[in-house]
Design an enzyme around this catalytic site. Structure first.
Site, mmCIF file in Angstrom:
data_model
loop_
_atom_site.group_PDB
_atom_site.id
_atom_site.type_symbol
_atom_site.label_atom_id
_atom_site.label_comp_id
_atom_site.label_asym_id
_atom_site.label_seq_id
_atom_site.Cartn_x
_atom_site.Cartn_y
_atom_site.Cartn_z
ATOM 1 N N GLY A 151 0.802 -1.218 0.000
ATOM 2 C CA GLY A 151 0.000 0.000 0.000
ATOM 3 C C GLY A 151 0.830 1.261 0.000
ATOM 4 N N ASN A 175 3.937 -6.075 -3.309
ATOM 5 C CA ASN A 175 4.398 -7.429 -2.961
ATOM 6 C C ASN A 175 3.326 -8.270 -2.290
ATOM 7 O OD1 ASN A 175 4.539 -5.713 -0.654
ATOM 8 N ND2 ASN A 175 5.880 -7.188 0.363
ATOM 9 N N GLU A 176 2.050 -7.954 -2.526
ATOM 10 C CA GLU A 176 0.957 -8.654 -1.860
ATOM 11 C C GLU A 176 1.005 -10.165 -2.045
ATOM 12 O OE1 GLU A 176 -0.487 -4.441 -2.163
ATOM 13 O OE2 GLU A 176 0.712 -5.801 -3.389
#
Length: 300
Positions: A151, A175-176
């Site tokens: 985020g 990088n979720e």
């Protein structure tokens, strides 16, 4: 201004307080009398507007890592709304007051073990932050003075221009996937608009965090500068953008970003439902709990 379909904020914006800057900043040319500024401070964010230049400085001050909690997101949106409504403000530089970190991204604790009502409120606040920043009439410059995953990367991507401190230890990216989370379509659309489809596809699938030099090479950031020159460069870039007529720049920005904004506005409630369904899955909750445990071990 608030784009169509964006819910009004129920919180009252904080009042401006007049203050005098104790020493010249990058926005104040040396040798000139100190210009008056207006500032307000919330728990998580400090904002200062230089009245002579029309440029605001927004600093994240939520240690240890400026995570995007519900409170942080609400303050962020209120601060943007306040600046948008002030005709003296034409641009905002967004940076961090916390060393080595711009923002660590969404606060995992807001997504773990909470009620459906809380998830709804939290995700609506995430949407609101992005809608306000991505559609802002102001010139927005991200002065990324630390790492910026997930985020935090979205905040930087949503700005008009990104300058990052030249430090290979600092990284940025969505990088979720590393956490077993899928970046929402509007995260993806924002990313694609900056770096192009192929780079975004590969980076999103791998959940990549790109060191500053690599981020520059990919076009994820526009410039790298030494850390001690970051704010000076941000001020110079802001001046360059503000040299253009506001109406032409604003209309061009709207033209370039409207399709992406309209897509979320048309599917906002569906996006919230998808988030709740996804984050409520036991497999996702387990991944989030494991990640939180890992963070606790690191701290200890």
């Amino acid at each position: 201004l608030c784009p169509p379909g964006v819910l009004p904020l129920c919180c009252r914006p904080p009042a401006w307080d007049r203050a005098t800057r104790p020493s010249p900043s990058p926005l104040q040319p040396p040798g000139l009398p100190l210009a008056p500024c207006r500032s307000f401070t919330n728990n998580k964010i400090h904002v200062e507007l230089d009245e002579s230049s029309g440029v605001a400085m927004m600093k994240f001050k939520s240690p240890p890592v400026n995570s995007l909690s519900l409170e942080f997101l609400t303050e962020f949106s209120i601060s943007l709304e306040k600046l948008e409504n002030n005709r003296a403000c034409r641009g905002v530089i967004i940076t961090s007051a916390v060393p080595k970190i711009f923002s660590s991204g969404l606060d995992i604790t807001e997504m773990c073990g909470k009620s459906v009502e809380h998830y709804t409120e939290f995700w609506r606040a995430v949407q609101e932050m992005w809608l306000r920043l991505y559609s802002s009439n102001m010139v927005t410059v991200a002065a990324v003075n630390g790492s910026s995953p997930a985020g935090g990367c979205l905040v930087a991507l949503s700005c008009d221009y990104r300058i990052m401190a030249e430090n290979p230890k600092f990284s940025i990216g969505l990088n979720e996937a590393q956490l077993g989370i899928v970046a929402p379509f509007w995260f993806k659309d924002t990313f694609v608009n900056v770096v192009g489809h192929r780079i975004a596809e590969r980076s999103l699938q791998l959940g990549s965090l790109h060191p500053a030099p690599e981020a520059l090479k990919l076009g994820l950031v526009d410039e790298l500068v030494p850390e001690d020159k970051l704010m000076e460069k941000a001020a110079a870039v802001m001046a360059q953008w503000l040299a253009l007529p506001d109406h032409a720049r604003q209309l061009t920005k709207t033209m370039m970003r409207k399709a992406v904004l309209d897509r979320l506005l048309a599917h906002r409630e569906e996006d919230i439902k998808n988030f709740i369904t996804f984050v409520s899955k036991e497999s996702i909750q387990k991944s989030l709990r494991m990640y939180m445990e890992m963070l606790k071990k690191r701290k200890s």
